[in-house]
Design an enzyme around this catalytic site. Structure first.
Site, mmCIF file in Angstrom:
data_model
loop_
_atom_site.group_PDB
_atom_site.id
_atom_site.type_symbol
_atom_site.label_atom_id
_atom_site.label_comp_id
_atom_site.label_asym_id
_atom_site.label_seq_id
_atom_site.Cartn_x
_atom_site.Cartn_y
_atom_site.Cartn_z
ATOM 1 N N HIS A 22 0.832 -1.199 0.000
ATOM 2 C CA HIS A 22 0.000 0.000 0.000
ATOM 3 C C HIS A 22 0.872 1.256 0.000
ATOM 4 O O HIS A 22 2.101 1.167 -0.093
ATOM 5 C CB HIS A 22 -1.012 -0.036 1.142
ATOM 6 N N CYS A 130 -4.173 -15.201 24.228
ATOM 7 C CA CYS A 130 -5.506 -15.601 23.775
ATOM 8 C C CYS A 130 -5.423 -17.024 23.265
ATOM 9 O O CYS A 130 -4.668 -17.293 22.329
ATOM 10 C CB CYS A 130 -6.023 -14.682 22.672
ATOM 11 N N CYS A 133 -6.610 -17.315 19.531
ATOM 12 C CA CYS A 133 -5.623 -16.879 18.530
ATOM 13 C C CYS A 133 -4.310 -17.651 18.654
ATOM 14 O O CYS A 133 -3.476 -17.611 17.749
ATOM 15 C CB CYS A 133 -5.299 -15.400 18.706
ATOM 16 N N HIS A 150 -11.245 -11.830 19.199
ATOM 17 C CA HIS A 150 -12.306 -12.650 19.774
ATOM 18 C C HIS A 150 -13.200 -11.899 20.756
ATOM 19 O O HIS A 150 -14.253 -12.407 21.137
ATOM 20 C CB HIS A 150 -11.698 -13.871 20.485
ATOM 21 N N LYS A 302 -6.650 2.228 10.687
ATOM 22 C CA LYS A 302 -7.659 1.181 10.511
ATOM 23 C C LYS A 302 -8.242 1.171 9.104
ATOM 24 O O LYS A 302 -9.320 0.667 8.879
ATOM 25 C CB LYS A 302 -8.762 1.353 11.555
HETATM 26 ZN ZN LIG Z 1 -8.148 -14.165 20.117
#
Ligand SMILES: [Zn+2]
Length: 639
Positions: A22, A130, A133, A150, A302
């Site tokens: 990008h 996590c 993940c 999540h 974002k």
């Molecule tokens: Zn996660």
């Protein structure tokens, strides 16, 4: 200008293959490519490295999701970056991938050396994990104490990992950064790092257990672990050269300069120097840090999709225009804003109007008034005659004694925006040189032949040096400028001086180097004046529209708006007055084919009889005369 060849090793960061290419990647790479081209132009020994970072959790996870192996994913996405650089005309010397054997070999050799020297130890690592993940999250990534993917609470877990004794290098690093004021530049980033180093430096976790992550380079002294992030990624700058002892490494590493965006200053300014020190490798020469792009004034963290779209504008406006915009718009080290409007505005003002018009004017004048040949160098007496024409800029002196040394200084500090600013001041002065000397007027008086030749000579020399100096910034346009003098061999900065063009060198016309981009549909001024919504075809055919070639153009005394034009309609010449002086310099119009209303009733304007009207469109203070997009002889009827 320096005579001795220097050595220059320049790197971009390796781009993470979880991303699509990008604007952010493209800017860093264009900046590095421009620097590399500039140093090659100067005759330096240049090595320019880019590549891709291919290990880690994210790649393993994305590959699993896509049902392919991590290597397949890395292959595909690494190729996307290579393809983007090919499309942008990036001329790198080498492309490193961290999944290559040549990289693995050097990473493992350095790790083994540090392990043997006691620079690495096994310790406890704790973090927010996590289970969904299967990864740790840093404090920065956590959203409201939860996994950003999540939205579930994270668990604090501890595991054994290997650590690099980075803390012991803190005092050395502070001293090094303080002793070398331009090691990290611009200064704001150096200050940021010195501020950070006021807090105690922690040791660096450099491994992940294979039970959690297999997609990485195994530690040579414990194959139940893989190397984690920075000890893999940063070492690319060394591994691509073959590592310590390799001939290419010995040749280029002492001259290493990194280019990065500000988000990765810390690893490059803290981890990397400590790693190099521990491994017994000399520190790089400079860390060059640029800012972020915002899009239309908004933060872009974002909106990667918008950054990809921003890069796609290179296809719409061309590589040179895209390259010029990003290099000119971003003040090195600071953030800058990207918008299509701003790009179009620079394309129209700087490229089409200033540079494109200058090239068209100068080559057209040399072809039409100078027989298409570079005139001989003028005598001192003739030079003095030129100075009597008015406030004529001394182009040779300005270019050689002012522009060149200042561009050199700017480029030594990666300030492409500043270099371009200086070059454009010169372009403005060459345009003024044409306005003041009025070669078309000199051409009317045979006694002024030598003065005319001196003027055309200065224009030829100016274009020649611009064709050389612009080549790192506008590679395609600069090559086209040099081609007008049949210069096809690679340019050299040493030739960007007066006197390198042999008198008699053929010069070709070059128009439309950067066509203007109209962002709004212009209203045709002539039509806008008539308050008639619809006209029968018979009425329209009463208007005799003709192609006309502008032979001469001059300002109308005491009028800001009017130009007096002599045009050829093929069989006859006409004088007409056009209200376009605020938008066109007289010389911009000479040689142009325009469209005129040939059967308009004559009108007196400022004491001049005008026989016809030039068609032009205007909107919001901008004005453009109608021209032809293919050549037609003067007098051709327009239907
Ligand atoms: Zn996660």
């Amino acid at each position: 200008m320096t005579d001795r060849a220097r050595t220059f090793y320049l790197t971009t960061p390796i781009y993470y293959v979880n991303d699509r290419p990008h604007l952010g990647h493209a800017y860093t790479t264009i900046l590095a490519d421009t620097m590399a081209r500039y140093r090659r132009l100067a005759g330096d020994d240049v090595w320019f490295l880019t590549g891709t970072d291919e290990h880690g959790d994210k790649i393993a996870q994305a590959a699993a999701k896509a049902g392919i192996t991590p290597q397949q994913l890395a292959d595909r996405n690494s190729a996307a970056f290579r393809d983007a650089w090919r499309q942008l005309g990036i001329e790198y010397s080498d492309y490193i991938r961290t999944t290559e054997a040549r990289h693995t070999k050097v990473v493992q050799a350095i790790l083994q050396k540090l392990w043997d020297a006691g620079e690495i130890y096994l310790g406890k690592y704790g973090g927010h994990y996590c289970f969904g993940c299967e990864r740790f999250y840093t404090e920065k990534e956590i959203v409201d104490g939860k996994c950003p993917d999540h939205q579930t609470p994270l668990t604090w877990i501890e595991e054994e990992n290997y650590f690099f004794k980075m803390s012991k290098y803190q005092a050395w690093l502070i001293e090094t950064v303080e002793r070398q004021p331009d090691l990290i530049r611009p200064e704001r980033y150096r200050n940021e790092i010195l501020g950070f180093l006021r807090e105690p430096l922690q040791d660096l976790s450099i491994s992940r257990p294979k039970s959690r992550l297999t997609w990485g380079i195994p530690l040579p002294f414990d194959d139940t672990y893989v190397t984690y992030v920075w000890f893999d990624a940063l070492i690319n700058y060394v591994s691509a050269l073959g590592g310590p002892g390799a001939p290419r490494f010995e040749r280029y590493w002492p001259h290493a300069q990194h280019v990065i965006a500000k988000d990765i200053v810390k690893p490059h300014a803290i981890y990397w120097p400590c790693m190099l020190k521990a491994a017994g490798i000399d520190l790089y020469r400079h860390l060059n840090v640029h800012g972020y792009w915002t899009l239309g004034g908004r933060k872009i963290s974002k909106s990667v999709g918008n950054l990809v779209e921003a890069l796609a504008l290179k296809d719409k406006y061309g590589n040179d225009a895209f390259r010029y915009f990003v290099l000119r718009e971003m003040v090195f080290g600071l953030d800058a804003d990207f918008s299509e409007e701003a790009l179009v505005s620079r394309l129209n003002a700087d490229l089409a109007n200033d540079l494109g018009n200058l090239v068209a004017r100068a080559t057209t004048l040399i072809v039409n008034l100078g027989g298409g040949r570079m005139p001989a160098e003028p005598t001192e007496a003739t030079r003095a005659d030129v100075k009597t024409l008015g406030a004529v800029p001394d182009l040779k002196h300005e270019f050689e004694d002012v522009v060149m040394p200042w561009v050199q200084n700017a480029m030594d500090e990666f300030k492409c925006h500043r270099a371009l600013e200086l070059i454009w001041i010169f372009i403005g002065h060459v345009n003024r040189y044409v306005d003041v000397t009025q070669p078309w007027a000199l051409a009317k008086d045979p006694a002024k032949r030598s003065v005319l030749d001196a003027v055309l000579h200065a224009l030829g020399e100016s274009l020649n040096v611009l064709g050389i100096l612009l080549s790192p910034f506008l590679p395609e346009a600069a090559a086209r400028i040099r081609a007008t003098f049949s210069q096809a061999s690679p340019p050299r900065l040493a030739d960007a001086v007066w006197g390198r063009l042999t008198p008699g060198t053929a010069v070709a016309k070059l128009t439309g180097l950067f066509p203007r981009v109209e962002d709004k549909t212009p209203r045709v001024a002539a039509a806008a004046r008539a308050e008639v919504a619809r006209v029968p075809i018979d009425d329209f055919s009463k208007v005799d529209l003709r192609v006309a070639e502008v032979l001469t153009a001059e300002p109308v005394p005491k009028s800001k708006k009017l130009l007096k034009l002599t045009v050829s309609l093929g069989s006859e010449q006409r004088t007409l007055v056009a209200g376009i002086a605020e938008h066109y310099a007289p010389a911009d119009l000479v040689g142009k084919k325009v469209v005129v209303v040939a059967n308009l009733e004559p009108a007196q304007l400022m004491g001049i009889e005008s026989n016809g009207m030039v068609l032009a469109g205007s909107t919001e203070g901008k004005l453009a005369v109608l021209t032809l997009d293919r050549d037609l002889p003067p007098g051709t009827k327009i239907t």
